[in-house]
Design a protein around this motif. Sequence first.
Motif, PDB file in Angstrom:
ATOM      1  N   GLU A   1      33.768 -17.075  45.360  1.00  0.00           N
ATOM      2  CA  GLU A   1      33.513 -17.535  43.874  1.00  0.00           C
ATOM      3  C   GLU A   1      33.617 -17.239  43.129  1.00  0.00           C
ATOM      4  O   GLU A   1      33.840 -17.466  42.180  1.00  0.00           O
TER       5      GLU A   1
ATOM      6  N   ARG B   1      26.308 -21.869  52.854  1.00  0.00           N
ATOM      7  CA  ARG B   1      25.477 -21.654  51.718  1.00  0.00           C
ATOM      8  C   ARG B   1      24.539 -22.046  52.540  1.00  0.00           C
ATOM      9  O   ARG B   1      23.222 -21.429  52.465  1.00  0.00           O
ATOM     10  N   GLU B   2      24.746 -23.285  52.263  1.00  0.00           N
ATOM     11  CA  GLU B   2      23.364 -24.206  53.177  1.00  0.00           C
ATOM     12  C   GLU B   2      23.795 -23.571  54.525  1.00  0.00           C
ATOM     13  O   GLU B   2      22.284 -23.659  54.765  1.00  0.00           O
TER      14      GLU B   2
ATOM     15  N   SER C   1      30.155 -15.559  50.027  1.00  0.00           N
ATOM     16  CA  SER C   1      30.736 -16.552  49.591  1.00  0.00           C
ATOM     17  C   SER C   1      30.244 -16.530  47.993  1.00  0.00           C
ATOM     18  O   SER C   1      31.469 -17.534  47.631  1.00  0.00           O
ATOM     19  N   TYR C   2      29.767 -15.991  47.420  1.00  0.00           N
ATOM     20  CA  TYR C   2      29.538 -15.743  46.247  1.00  0.00           C
ATOM     21  C   TYR C   2      30.361 -15.116  45.203  1.00  0.00           C
ATOM     22  O   TYR C   2      31.080 -14.503  44.704  1.00  0.00           O
TER      23      TYR C   2
ATOM     24  N   SER D   1      34.801 -24.156  50.915  1.00  0.00           N
ATOM     25  CA  SER D   1      33.129 -24.841  50.547  1.00  0.00           C
ATOM     26  C   SER D   1      32.313 -24.092  50.724  1.00  0.00           C
ATOM     27  O   SER D   1      31.002 -23.953  51.347  1.00  0.00           O
ATOM     28  N   TYR D   2      31.822 -23.474  49.268  1.00  0.00           N
ATOM     29  CA  TYR D   2      30.947 -22.015  49.404  1.00  0.00           C
ATOM     30  C   TYR D   2      29.611 -22.485  49.300  1.00  0.00           C
ATOM     31  O   TYR D   2      28.349 -22.352  49.892  1.00  0.00           O
ATOM     32  N   THR D   3      29.163 -23.984  48.360  1.00  0.00           N
ATOM     33  CA  THR D   3      27.984 -24.023  48.924  1.00  0.00           C
ATOM     34  C   THR D   3      27.544 -24.625  49.966  1.00  0.00           C
ATOM     35  O   THR D   3      26.261 -24.610  50.978  1.00  0.00           O
TER      36      THR D   3
ATOM     37  N   LEU E   1      29.728 -28.620  43.764  1.00  0.00           N
ATOM     38  CA  LEU E   1      29.355 -29.308  45.447  1.00  0.00           C
ATOM     39  C   LEU E   1      29.304 -30.799  45.219  1.00  0.00           C
ATOM     40  O   LEU E   1      29.209 -31.098  46.243  1.00  0.00           O
TER      41      LEU E   1
ATOM     42  N   LEU F   1      29.808 -25.009  39.724  1.00  0.00           N
ATOM     43  CA  LEU F   1      28.848 -24.822  40.917  1.00  0.00           C
ATOM     44  C   LEU F   1      28.702 -25.543  40.564  1.00  0.00           C
ATOM     45  O   LEU F   1      28.739 -27.039  41.700  1.00  0.00           O
ATOM     46  N   ASP F   2      27.755 -27.022  39.878  1.00  0.00           N
ATOM     47  CA  ASP F   2      27.228 -27.760  39.632  1.00  0.00           C
ATOM     48  C   ASP F   2      28.568 -29.445  40.195  1.00  0.00           C
ATOM     49  O   ASP F   2      28.281 -30.153  41.298  1.00  0.00           O
TER      50      ASP F   2
END
Length: 255
Positions: A187, A157-158, A183-184, A152-154, A99, A95-96
């Motif tokens: 993913e 979430r923002e 989103s989770y 663009s899941y992260t 991102l 995920l990182d």
Amino acid sequence: MNKKIKPFILFPFFLLSACASKQELVVVKDDLLKLKTDSETIKTQTAVSYSDVQQIRDEVARLQGSIEEARYNNSKTFGRLGMEDSLLVHKFDDLDSRLQKIESYLGVEKDMKSPPAATQPKSESVTEAVKTEISPEKKLLDEGVVLLGKKSYTAARESFGKLIQGYPKSPLLSDAQFYLAESYFLEKWYEKAILEYQVVIAKYTKSSKRPAALFKQAICFEKIGDTASAKARYSSLVSVYPASPEAKLAKKKLP
């Protein structure tokens, strides 16, 4: 000494000797009887003690078996948890990485989409007027949904997180929370999705997203192998929201 008198002198001596021997025999018999009694007592006590010792041994063996079983079960549990932790760490690392790629992509995309000032349309004042009619929280929700569509899941979430944190009384909170869980789910981080769907289920009991949250949470349970919890969620959905589209789908999952 007169030979006739001598036997009379020796007779009492023999008589006393005989009496002494009988007394000794009685004493010996008493001792033997006592020894026999003591022996029987010892045998009885020994038998009882052996029985107690055997019971203790059996109990110790049973406890040892229980301890070994508990160790085995704990070993399996910790092994499973270790595997889950390693999977979560792998997902976090992945995920990182994604991102960073998304942030890089969005930075380029932003530069490409920023139009020069000279090319602004003449109806700018009208556009600005339309923008002012859209509430900030609705804008955040819409942005998050668009980002979900782009995977663009992260970043999505923002947007949802800003809405939830910045507008705690907004009527769009339940929608933001649901899409945060989505989103989770998209993913495939099902453990985290279960927790986020639970917020919708437990906190926003009158939300129109609640049936969908129940259904999606049940699917997440299926994905991680918890069929019992999945069936429980499907049953709750059918019971509480029998007319919902999700309930019709849930019925197909139940025996």
